[in-house]
Design an enzyme around this catalytic site. Sequence first.
Site, PDB file in Angstrom:
ATOM      1  N   HIS A 125       0.865  -1.185   0.000  1.00 17.99           N
ATOM      2  CA  HIS A 125       0.000   0.000   0.000  1.00 17.99           C
ATOM      3  C   HIS A 125       0.898   1.230   0.000  1.00 17.99           C
ATOM      4  CE1 HIS A 125      -3.722   2.290   0.757  1.00 17.99           C
ATOM      5  NE2 HIS A 125      -2.907   3.114   1.394  1.00 17.99           N
ATOM      6  N   CYS A 126       0.683   2.108  -0.968  1.00 17.78           N
ATOM      7  CA  CYS A 126       1.532   3.282  -1.131  1.00 17.78           C
ATOM      8  C   CYS A 126       0.774   4.535  -0.696  1.00 17.78           C
ATOM      9  CB  CYS A 126       1.979   3.416  -2.591  1.00 17.78           C
ATOM     10  SG  CYS A 126       3.043   4.846  -2.899  1.00 17.78           S
ATOM     11  N   ILE A 127       1.282   5.211   0.319  1.00 18.24           N
ATOM     12  CA  ILE A 127       0.604   6.415   0.803  1.00 18.24           C
ATOM     13  C   ILE A 127       0.722   7.557  -0.200  1.00 18.24           C
ATOM     14  CG2 ILE A 127       0.978   5.786   3.212  1.00 18.24           C
ATOM     15  CD1 ILE A 127       3.226   7.887   3.272  1.00 18.24           C
TER      16      ILE A 127
END
Length: 276
Positions: A125-127
């Site tokens: 998951h990439c912020i």
Amino acid sequence: MKCERFLSVSILAVFLLMGFVYYTTVFIFIEDWVGLQSSAGSLNALIFTFLVSLCLFSFFVCVLTDPGPVPASYIPDVEESGVADEERRKNSIQSRHCDKCSTYKPPRAHHCRVCRRCVLRMDHHCIWINNCVGYRNYKAFFTLVLYATLGSIYSTVMIVTCALRKDWAFNETASLKIFFVTSAVMMAALSLTLGTLLGWHIYLIIHNMTTIEYYEGIRAAWLARKSGQSYWHPYNLGAYKNITSVLGPNILKWLCPTAMSHLKDGLIFPTRRENS
């Protein structure tokens, strides 16, 4: 709504950084070096604008593309086997059940605690894109990192070249010198960070791994060594097949983030045993 993903502090930070880098590179450093009205200045500004445009386009694709939801009707297709394999069959089905979603998940799918759902071929998951990187947007994420790396390196070269060729007079203000040094250090650090990330994902693509599978593989290899066996990543089909499975069979479309016609449903992936 997918557009709601843009309502994020991290997304805003990315836009501000891209805007700052583009403005300073084109309208300060290139202008100060050769001037935007010159042929060299116009060419450099055009090349850098092209890289930034590709980076921005890939960024939008990453944010707006659903990484791949697991169909609610999905049930693992485990072949019935003999009594000797019954326990292994039960363990296989149990390992594919997500307790948080209360559904079964396909091979290579994982549950994202941020998105609160299972994602097909989840990498992480990439912020910075406020989204998961998974089956359907991994290629866009890779092209985003590639174009961002090239753009950062290009900007760094422009800043350093401008600084080296600038005639620093004794009456130059200290604030201007600090600005040049700070910009050069910031862009060099950004280039190094993005370059490292790019190299990491090139490695993953060549070996047909996700970030999650890489760390799972470390543990699996350790357990295999303890039992006197060897571990092989089951989805590693060879460098060329691994690359085409992510970027597509047409080399001319490898760097196009929206060329994803080669992707299927993301529920089944060929393995080494099937292709041996």
